[in-house]
Design an enzyme around this catalytic site. Structure first.
Site, mmCIF file in Angstrom:
data_model
loop_
_atom_site.group_PDB
_atom_site.id
_atom_site.type_symbol
_atom_site.label_atom_id
_atom_site.label_comp_id
_atom_site.label_asym_id
_atom_site.label_seq_id
_atom_site.Cartn_x
_atom_site.Cartn_y
_atom_site.Cartn_z
ATOM 1 N N GLY A 1 0.847 -1.192 0.000
ATOM 2 C CA GLY A 1 0.000 0.000 0.000
ATOM 3 C C GLY A 1 0.878 1.237 0.000
ATOM 4 C CG ASP A 2 -0.994 4.977 -0.465
ATOM 5 O OD1 ASP A 2 -0.966 4.209 -1.445
ATOM 6 O OD2 ASP A 2 -1.865 5.847 -0.304
ATOM 7 N N GLY A 3 1.946 2.990 2.482
ATOM 8 C CA GLY A 3 2.863 3.113 3.616
ATOM 9 C C GLY A 3 4.289 2.700 3.288
ATOM 10 C CD GLU B 1 8.539 1.591 6.460
ATOM 11 O OE1 GLU B 1 9.416 0.837 6.034
ATOM 12 O OE2 GLU B 1 7.783 1.312 7.400
ATOM 13 C CB SER C 1 -6.508 -1.912 2.529
ATOM 14 O OG SER C 1 -5.639 -1.116 3.285
#
Ligand SMILES: Nc1ncnc2c1ncn2[C@@H]1O[C@H](COP(=O)(O)OP(=O)(O)OP(=O)(O)O)[C@@H](O)[C@H]1O
Length: 255
Positions: free
Chosen positions: A210-212, A216, A242
């Site tokens: 996902g974007d997370g 990072e 998600s």
């Protein structure tokens, strides 16, 4: 051999051959390679309208020649992998669908000669694909890409690794892109890897998450002393989370 009259709607034929397919040695196909298309015409009679397939080289991710581990069979094989936009159902929208064309070349008794012929075809297809997909690069092919693929096994519903096993690994192999798979083990793992990576060893980082995880990766690159150069490393995102808002926007705007 004498090529059939080139179809007037297509650009001139660069290569022509008549082969069978991997699973059926009885039916022969006329295969023509033009600057922009691979045209496959079934030579045995078949229902009208279903005997010709035209595949755009813009949709081709890779092409390879190989021999099977059967010393008694002198044949070589030519496989080309396409992902054209197609409608799965009449009422559904278009999405990329996998099309594999695999031909059996057995014109000669010598297995090496058959393999050389298949390799000649594979090179010709790859060169034309590169010209169609990267028109500014002239005749020079891009060198093969060393890719680090970071997968967050926890992103979304935990489906990212399954997606890698079911689709992504096969697509990268078809495209002939060697890659190193890194499965992130904890929060900030990708960030630490990016801070410490020897960037001379990598041409691109692709994130299946996902974007997370992309957040990072970008932060890890920006925390390096050589951040101005590091942040120019090509990054890619494959939707495995998600929401996947970032992947959706990037892929929407890049067409
Ligand atoms: N093995 C792991 N176990 C737990 N957390 C991890 C692991 N690997 C990465 N993470 C963390 O999970 C966080 C969320 O990941 P990611 O954005 O990929 O998924 P998501 O939140 O489900 O997706 P979306 O952003 O699309 O909603 C990341 O910030 C990362 O730090």
């Amino acid at each position: 051999f004498s090529p059939p009259t080139p179809p007037c709607l297509h650009s001139p034929t660069c290569l022509y051959g008549e082969f069978t397919v991997a699973g059926n040695r009885k039916v022969r196909y006329a295969v023509s390679l033009t600057e922009s298309e691979l045209i496959v015409q079934r030579l045995t009679s078949t229902p009208v309208g279903r005997n010709k397939v035209v595949l755009s080289l813009e949709d081709c991710v890779g092409c390879r020649a190989y021999r099977q581990h059967d010393n008694a069979d002198p044949a070589a094989y030519l496989a080309a992998y396409f992902y054209p936009l197609r409608r799965r159902w009449v009422s559904s929208g278009v999405s990329r669908q996998r099309v594999e064309q695999c031909f059996r070349l057995a014109g000669l008794q010598d297995p090496r000669a058959n393999l050389e012929e298949a390799e000649k075809w594979a090179r010709a297809v790859r060169e034309r694909c590169a010209r169609q997909q990267h028109p500014g690069d002239g005749d020079e092919l891009p060198r093969s890409c060393r890719l680090m693929l970071l997968v967050n096994p926890q992103s979304g519903k935990g489906q990212a690794l399954a997606l890698y096993n079911s689709h992504i690994q096969r697509m990268l192999n078809e495209a002939g892109i060697p890659h190193t798979l890194v499965i992130t083990e904890r929060q900030n793992h990708a960030r630490e890897l990016m801070r410490e990576a020897d960037l001379s060893q990598w041409d691109a980082f692709v994130i299946l998450s996902g974007d997370g995880l992309l957040w990072e990766v970008i932060n890890g690159l920006l925390e390096r002393p050589d951040w101005e150069k590091a942040i120019r490393t090509p990054l890619g995102i494959l939707p495995g989370g998600s929401g996947n808002a970032l992947a959706a926007s990037i892929h929407h705007y890049s067409g």
